[in-house]
Design a protein around this motif. Structure first.
Motif, PDB file in Angstrom:
ATOM      1  N   ALA A 162       0.845  -1.196   0.000  1.00 26.35           N
ATOM      2  CA  ALA A 162       0.000   0.000   0.000  1.00 26.35           C
ATOM      3  C   ALA A 162       0.879   1.245   0.000  1.00 26.35           C
ATOM      4  CB  ALA A 162      -0.922  -0.009   1.208  1.00 26.35           C
ATOM      5  N   TRP A 163       0.295   2.368  -0.363  1.00 28.11           N
ATOM      6  CA  TRP A 163       0.999   3.649  -0.278  1.00 28.11           C
ATOM      7  C   TRP A 163      -0.009   4.744  -0.006  1.00 28.11           C
ATOM      8  CZ3 TRP A 163       0.976   1.169  -5.182  1.00 28.11           C
ATOM      9  CH2 TRP A 163       0.136   1.738  -6.127  1.00 28.11           C
ATOM     10  N   ALA A 164       0.503   5.886   0.417  1.00 28.91           N
ATOM     11  CA  ALA A 164      -0.346   7.025   0.733  1.00 28.91           C
ATOM     12  C   ALA A 164       0.309   8.297   0.229  1.00 28.91           C
ATOM     13  CB  ALA A 164      -0.598   7.105   2.244  1.00 28.91           C
ATOM     14  N   GLU A 165      -0.521   9.228  -0.201  1.00 29.08           N
ATOM     15  CA  GLU A 165      -0.044  10.520  -0.672  1.00 29.08           C
ATOM     16  C   GLU A 165      -1.181  11.525  -0.534  1.00 29.08           C
ATOM     17  OE1 GLU A 165       0.954  10.075  -4.750  1.00 29.08           O
ATOM     18  OE2 GLU A 165      -1.083   9.587  -5.370  1.00 29.08           O
ATOM     19  N   LEU A 166      -0.842  12.788  -0.539  1.00 24.47           N
ATOM     20  CA  LEU A 166      -1.860  13.821  -0.527  1.00 24.47           C
ATOM     21  C   LEU A 166      -2.513  13.890  -1.897  1.00 24.47           C
ATOM     22  CD1 LEU A 166      -0.145  16.679   1.519  1.00 24.47           C
ATOM     23  CD2 LEU A 166      -1.766  14.956   2.307  1.00 24.47           C
ATOM     24  N   TRP A 167      -3.830  13.983  -1.900  1.00 23.29           N
ATOM     25  CA  TRP A 167      -4.570  14.025  -3.169  1.00 23.29           C
ATOM     26  C   TRP A 167      -4.288  15.332  -3.889  1.00 23.29           C
ATOM     27  CZ3 TRP A 167      -8.570  17.230  -4.967  1.00 23.29           C
ATOM     28  CH2 TRP A 167      -9.208  16.787  -6.134  1.00 23.29           C
ATOM     29  N   LYS A 168      -4.173  15.234  -5.197  1.00 17.59           N
ATOM     30  CA  LYS A 168      -3.929  16.406  -6.029  1.00 17.59           C
ATOM     31  C   LYS A 168      -5.017  16.510  -7.085  1.00 17.59           C
ATOM     32  CE  LYS A 168       1.090  16.053  -5.441  1.00 17.59           C
ATOM     33  NZ  LYS A 168       2.399  15.902  -6.134  1.00 17.59           N
ATOM     34  N   THR A 169      -5.186  17.700  -7.601  1.00 16.21           N
ATOM     35  CA  THR A 169      -6.164  17.907  -8.660  1.00 16.21           C
ATOM     36  C   THR A 169      -5.675  17.251  -9.943  1.00 16.21           C
ATOM     37  OG1 THR A 169      -5.164  20.018  -9.304  1.00 16.21           O
ATOM     38  CG2 THR A 169      -6.897  20.075  -7.628  1.00 16.21           C
ATOM     39  N   SER A 170      -6.519  17.256 -10.946  1.00 14.90           N
ATOM     40  CA  SER A 170      -6.189  16.563 -12.188  1.00 14.90           C
ATOM     41  C   SER A 170      -4.983  17.147 -12.888  1.00 14.90           C
ATOM     42  CB  SER A 170      -7.393  16.600 -13.131  1.00 14.90           C
ATOM     43  OG  SER A 170      -7.796  17.944 -13.347  1.00 14.90           O
ATOM     44  N   ASP A 171      -4.658  18.427 -12.610  1.00 12.76           N
ATOM     45  CA  ASP A 171      -3.478  19.019 -13.239  1.00 12.76           C
ATOM     46  C   ASP A 171      -2.273  19.026 -12.304  1.00 12.76           C
ATOM     47  OD1 ASP A 171      -4.572  20.786 -11.533  1.00 12.76           O
ATOM     48  OD2 ASP A 171      -4.703  22.481 -12.909  1.00 12.76           O
TER      49      ASP A 171
END
Length: 711
Positions: free
Chosen positions: A475-484
């Motif tokens: 598994a991994w985790a990251e902060l969500w980013k917008t499509s761009d």
């Protein structure tokens, strides 16, 4: 306890009047052009935006028995189908009024119940000929459709049976709006199975002039943050609005941009939204004009089909889909992300940044992560009161020993990520953050199952059950980013994305700048998703736009005039008693009046009639044309193919967006009819309301005290 008795009064049935009054509040929810309602909480002064019968019932103070029955009926429809509640609510009101008219003409209650029930059964049998198999949906919707010149050529010549080809999906969504951008493959930091999905995502950047002042080109690698309160419109933006940009769902906005000088322009209707074939046509027809949800659903369907490596028949796995509403961003940033998107605190975000693309060892908890949690069915010893389960000889705060023991267990197995179905102890959460262990609470069971399938983790109820085989990897985790590729800073909470290689889970991220609209967007998305699910499950759909109801109305009127015609309903041709034959015509006309009022209000809500009187005349005109044909059902299907059953003769061919030919679910619609009539007839057959409880003085002082007899 003191009791009060109130006679229902057969001539002006109080319960039916209450049903009619409650149902009238949802009149504007009928049809695709729904009107929104603000629900304001007087105690908190907070407001929310609703556009469905379910949310309306949740917001009303339903203290009466009739109101509670109506709420239970609508909740049952919502639980099973997630669609058809507005139709159910309206028909409850229409048929309640019709039954009251029958009572005023001294029609016996048994006659009303028998004739109306058999009449509706006859309608359900009659409309079966209008069912459209889903494999024929493209032919039915596009048999006479003229494609715009802008799409003649390669995209117009393409043909397929489904959305298994990502290029077909992109063609479909490009035709919805020519200003959309395809998200590049490197939009997400993790590769693997998510890479293929990134090719399928589309980010529509039309309809919000404020976006261009802060969003750079896709190729720009420079970092920037979109703040929820910092998205402002540039002073150089000019717009010409036909509807509010926040509430318009038809997607007529067309923006073009130039480097350094963005200007928004509203042009004519959007491009052909039916550009793709197969599942694309079905989703658009079931969306009733909601293009945002269509785009998300197309991405989901394409990804799931690609993973399943299936073509032809398509199924949508609802258990592998969750939603997350992100406030503070324009709706154009709504997208679909592989994995699980949820909100975390700034402290948890710091832990996620520390992971920096590292593979995580994941633990799944099927319950609460608290000291006092016990599994369902656990029985404590009788006649024993627990003061402290684990006394601490060294002293300290209660629970510190438990927190330390549980933290030691996690660290001994080198667990980095814990997904918990229930609540998490606040003190334990803080200790885990200090130890750089990410703990996420209130995770749905389907999400736990998806991570279990992708990482090999096995859910446990208590940390004391943990062993090496329970831990998952990858598994991994990251902060969500917008499509761009931009990070999102919303202040108190930040969206984070947790995923794993090959995970069969997708999150529909719904963005909006209006907090009161968040629930509305989520409801619209799930409604469309379940419509498509039930359409694929049924294997057929009904033509929408009032086509089915028009055939029902004509059928009932034919039964009223010619009861002995072959092939019609059994109860009309073989009446059980002479008195039933006497009232048959009155009751059938009452049933038909509900259908006619349904069609009239539908025309008014879509703007095709200025009043119910004008709408009723239009309905009568179409009934006469259908009756003049040898086969009314064939006439209705032909009118549906031409662009709409209730079009006036002077209307031009349907507009590419505003007059989409819609479809409805078969089982959901017919079940909504049955539930509506069953509720009306149930209330009809009640003769009294008996109130119990310590509210005698309140009833005595009320304006309706004269209606009660106190027992």
């Amino acid at each position: 306890l003191p009791m009060a008795f109130r006679d229902a009064n057969a001539r002006r049935h109080i319960g039916l009047q209450q049903l009619s009054a409650l149902a009238s509040t949802g009149r504007t929810f009928l049809g695709p052009m729904k009107s929104h309602k603000f629900i304001v909480d007087e105690s908190t002064k907070q407001s929310t935006l609703i556009c469905s019968a379910v949310r309306l019932m949740e917001s009303l103070d339903l203290t009466s028995a009739v109101g509670q029955l109506l709420n239970e009926t609508i909740q049952a429809q919502n639980k099973e189908f997630k669609t058809g509640m507005s139709t159910l609510l309206f028909l409850v009101g229409a048929w309640s009024n019709a039954v009251v008219e029958c009572l005023q003409q001294n029609v016996p209650v048994p006659a009303i119940v028998s004739v109306m029930s058999e009449g509706l059964n006859s309608c359900c049998e009659r409309v079966q000929c209008l069912q459209i198999p889903i494999h024929n949906i493209k032919k039915e919707l596009c048999s006479s459709r003229v494609r715009p010149k802008a799409f003649e050529g390669k995209t117009g010549q393409a043909g397929c049976d489904g959305l298994t080809n990502p290029w077909d999906l992109l063609c479909f969504q490009r035709e919805i709006s020519a200003t959309e951008e395809v998200i590049p493959i490197n939009s997400f930091s993790h590769q693997g199975d998510d890479c293929n999905f990134n090719k399928l995502l589309v980010s529509p950047l039309a309809g919000f002039g404020s976006v261009a002042s802060v969003v750079k080109a896709v190729g720009d690698k420079s970092s920037s943050v979109l703040s929820g309160s910092g998205v402002t419109a540039s002073s150089c933006i000019t717009q010409k609005l036909t509807h509010s940009r926040h509430f318009s769902t038809l997607g007529k906005s067309r923006f073009t941009s130039q480097p350094g000088n963005f200007q928004g322009h509203l042009s004519g209707p959007s491009a052909d939204v039916c550009g793709c074939c197969g599942l694309g046509h079905l989703a658009v027809a079931l969306s009733h004009g909601n293009q945002t949800s269509v785009k998300l659903l197309q991405s989901i369907a394409a990804y799931q089909q690609e993973r399943a490596e299936c073509s032809g028949s398509s199924q949508v796995n609802i258990s592998g889909i969750v939603t997350c509403c992100v406030l503070g961003l324009p709706e154009s940033y709504s997208c679909v992300s592989p994995g699980f998107v949820t909100f975390v605190s700034p402290e948890q975000a710091t832990v996620i940044k520390h992971f920096a693309d590292k593979p995580l060892r994941v633990l799944l908890m099927d319950g609460d992560l608290t000291e006092g949690y016990r599994h369902l069915g656990f029985n404590r010893p009788t006649n024993v009161r627990t003061i402290l389960e684990h006394p601490s000889p060294q002293g300290g705060r209660a629970g510190d020993v438990w927190v330390s023991r549980m933290l030691d267990i996690l660290m001994s197995f080198e667990v980095n990520l814990v997904l918990v179905k229930g609540n998490v102890c606040k003190n334990f959460m803080e200790r885990c953050i200090a130890s750089r262990i990410l703990v996420i609470g209130s995770v749905a069971r389907d999400v736990l199952c998806a991570f279990g399938a992708a990482t090999g983790a096995q859910a446990v109820t208590y940390l004391s059950q943990l062993n090496a085989s329970s831990i998952g990897n990858g598994a991994w985790a990251e902060l969500w980013k917008t499509s761009d590729g931009r990070a999102v800073d919303l202040g108190e909470l930040l969206p984070a994305r947790i995923s794993a290689g090959g995970i069969p889970l997708l999150t529909a991220v719904l963005t909006t700048a209006l907090p009161s609209k968040a629930q509305l967007l989520e409801d619209q998305f799930w409604t469309l998703l379940y419509r498509l699910h039930h359409a694929l499950k049924d294997g057929k759909v009904f033509p929408g736009g009032g086509a089915v109801e028009l055939l029902c109305l004509g059928h009932i009127q034919a039964l009223t005039v010619q009861p002995g015609r072959a092939g019609h309903d059994r109860v009309v041709r073989e009446l059980p008693s002479p008195w039933l034959a006497e009232y048959k015509s009155i009751v059938l006309q009452a049933l038909a009046s509900g259908w006619k009022r349904y069609l009239s209000v539908l025309l008014c809500n879509t703007g095709k009639a200025s009043s119910e009187l004008e709408a009723g005349a239009s309905v009568d005109h179409h009934l006469q044309k259908a009756a003049a044909c040898d086969s009314p059902s064939a006439y209705i299907l032909e009118e549906f193919r031409r662009g709409g059953v209730l079009r006036s003769g002077s209307e031009p061919l349907p507009d590419q967006v505003t007059d989409l030919r819609v479809c409805d679910n078969v089982a959901a619609k017919t079940e909504a009819w049955r539930r509506a009539l069953d509720l009306v007839l149930l209330v009809l057959q009640t003769d009294a309301e008996i109130i119990t409880g310590p509210k005698r003085n309140q009833i005595l002082n009320s304006p309706v005290s004269s209606e009660f007899m106190f027992l």
